[in-house]
Design a protein around this motif. Structure first.
Motif, short mmCIF file in Angstrom:
data_model
loop_
_atom_site.label_atom_id
_atom_site.label_comp_id
_atom_site.label_asym_id
_atom_site.label_seq_id
_atom_site.Cartn_x
_atom_site.Cartn_y
_atom_site.Cartn_z
N LEU A 36 32.81 -25.81 29.89
CA LEU A 36 33.14 -25.38 31.24
C LEU A 36 33.34 -26.61 32.12
CD1 LEU A 36 30.47 -22.54 31.63
CD2 LEU A 36 32.80 -22.38 30.69
N ASP A 37 34.51 -26.74 32.69
CA ASP A 37 34.86 -27.94 33.45
C ASP A 37 35.25 -27.57 34.88
OD1 ASP A 37 35.42 -30.63 33.98
OD2 ASP A 37 37.52 -30.38 33.42
N ALA A 38 34.66 -28.27 35.86
CA ALA A 38 34.95 -27.99 37.26
C ALA A 38 36.31 -28.52 37.69
CB ALA A 38 33.85 -28.57 38.15
N GLY A 39 36.88 -29.45 36.93
CA GLY A 39 38.16 -30.03 37.30
C GLY A 39 39.32 -29.07 37.12
N LEU A 96 39.89 -28.19 21.68
CA LEU A 96 38.57 -27.91 22.24
C LEU A 96 38.68 -26.77 23.26
CD1 LEU A 96 37.23 -31.54 22.66
CD2 LEU A 96 36.87 -29.94 20.78
N PRO A 97 37.76 -25.81 23.21
CA PRO A 97 37.84 -24.62 24.07
C PRO A 97 37.32 -24.90 25.48
CG PRO A 97 35.93 -24.46 22.66
CD PRO A 97 36.64 -25.71 22.25
N VAL A 98 38.14 -25.55 26.28
CA VAL A 98 37.75 -25.91 27.64
C VAL A 98 38.26 -24.85 28.61
CG1 VAL A 98 37.86 -27.68 29.44
CG2 VAL A 98 37.90 -28.35 27.02
N ARG A 99 37.39 -24.39 29.49
CA ARG A 99 37.76 -23.43 30.53
C ARG A 99 37.67 -24.14 31.87
NH1 ARG A 99 38.95 -21.93 26.35
NH2 ARG A 99 38.13 -20.17 25.13
N ARG A 100 38.75 -24.09 32.65
CA ARG A 100 38.75 -24.75 33.96
C ARG A 100 39.68 -24.02 34.91
NH1 ARG A 100 41.20 -28.85 30.78
NH2 ARG A 100 39.40 -30.20 31.00
N PRO A 101 39.48 -24.13 36.20
CA PRO A 101 38.31 -24.76 36.83
C PRO A 101 37.13 -23.78 36.87
CG PRO A 101 39.83 -24.04 38.52
CD PRO A 101 40.48 -23.72 37.21
#
Length: 359
Positions: A36-39, A96-101
């Protein structure tokens, strides 16, 4: 998959270099995880740095696990933009399973694990890796009179380049690498004064991040096995890496420092001996603090910016791991290569726990 009904093996909070390194090892271990990424875009805080910032090591010594950073054409020391592009490509390369923002607002205990909350959304996890870094928590010391200054005050986190300060009188505060690199370019367009709490210490010109990481690793190992708590550390050699721009500025006499002032006035700064200096701007290159507020519901001391650790795990909540906040979370863990090495050991511990839970 609906996060409301699913429990992940691990939720990683933060999609910068430390979070991606953790993701690499979690993916390699076959873990079920999400980042989980705030960007709003890949690259972490490297997207926010000023354009002339340079790494302290060549690209081949500034890698995340699994993939060497490509060299930046025409540069020995990569720029911030090059690093951001590398991190973006790294994320894609390993799927990679990144969810943003996604801005995580709290981590709490719940039956069977931990709940990671972002507003009205919740992710359920057996383990949480916090890798939020320090960029969103700039530190400015409480110098008397600071609120009275009528000019511009800015922090390293606000700095984007020398143009906004051209032709002005600027006091740069801080004795580290950011201050030296920023001062090197500011001094070409502005009248600058450098103030430090102690005389700045420049590393020998042939020493860069490669040697510093090796020293930090040896010192941490010596402390861990009890063979030498007094083993030399990076700071014993000096604080400032002499990248080309710093060497050039030092050669023309632009990096001569004054002692730290005692107070700020409406028009500048002043020392206890009565010396005063008027200026148009004060640039505070005074560092950052760990971003841990999201962990306060889980570990109350996080609200004060610190968590007691056992290795990289919270001493109070072993399902919580911290990565990438500086030496207190692993040798040189705020660097690219250091983040990867620390993540490898931390994820191995998480995977061992997950396997034990399945038995």
């Amino acid at each position: 998959m609906d996060a409301r009904d699913h429990r992940f093996d691990a939720v990683v909070v933060g999609g910068g270099q430390a979070g991606l390194a953790a993701g690499y090892y979690l993916r390699r271990a076959g873990a079920d995880f999400v980042v989980l990424d705030a960007g709003t875009r890949p690259g972490g805080s490297w997207n926010e740095y000023w354009g002339s910032l340079r790494l302290f090591s060549p690209a081949e010594h500034s890698m995340l696990p699994g993939w060497w950073m490509p060299r930046e054409e025409g540069r020995e020391y990569p720029s911030a933009g090059h690093v951001a592009r590398y991190l973006s490509a790294y994320e894609r390369r390993y799927g990679l399973p990144v969810r943003r923002p996604v801005t995580v607002t709290g981590v709490e205990r719940e039956p069977g694990g931990l709940a990671v909350r972002a507003g009205a959304r919740t992710w359920h996890a057996r383990h949480v890796v916090s890798a939020t870094g320090t960029w969103r928590a700039p530190y400015i010391p409480a110098v008397p009179g600071r609120e009275d200054f009528g000019g511009v005050q800015a922090h390293t986190a606000d700095y984007r380049g020398p143009g906004a300060f051209a032709g002005r009188r600027v006091v740069v505060v801080g004795g580290g690498n950011s201050a030296a690199q920023i001062l090197a370019e500011l001094s070409e367009v502005a009248t600058t004064t450098w103030t430090t709490s102690r005389p700045p210490r420049f590393l020998p010109d042939d020493v860069d991040g490669r040697a510093l990481f090796a020293i930090a690793t040896r010192r941490q190992r010596a402390v861990r096995d009890g063979s030498g708590a007094g083993a030399p550390g990076p700071g014993d050699l000096g604080d400032i890496v002499a990248v080309p721009s710093v060497r050039e500025a030092r050669a023309r006499g632009a990096l001569e420092a004054e002692p730290m002032f005692d107070r700020v006035t409406a028009t500048g700064v002043a020392w206890a001996d009565g010396t005063v200096l008027d200026c148009d701007a004060i640039l505070w290159c005074t560092g950052f603090r760990p971003v841990l507020d999201h962990l306060a519901p889980l570990v109350p001391s996080a609200g004060e910016g610190r968590i007691a650790l056992d290795g990289t795990r919270s001493a109070d909540e072993p399902r919580l791991t911290l990565l990438g906040y500086g030496d207190w979370t692993g040798a040189a863990s705020a660097t690219l290569i250091g983040a990867g090495r620390t993540a490898k050991e931390a994820v191995a511990g998480i995977v061992a726990d997950l396997e034990a839970e399945e038995r």
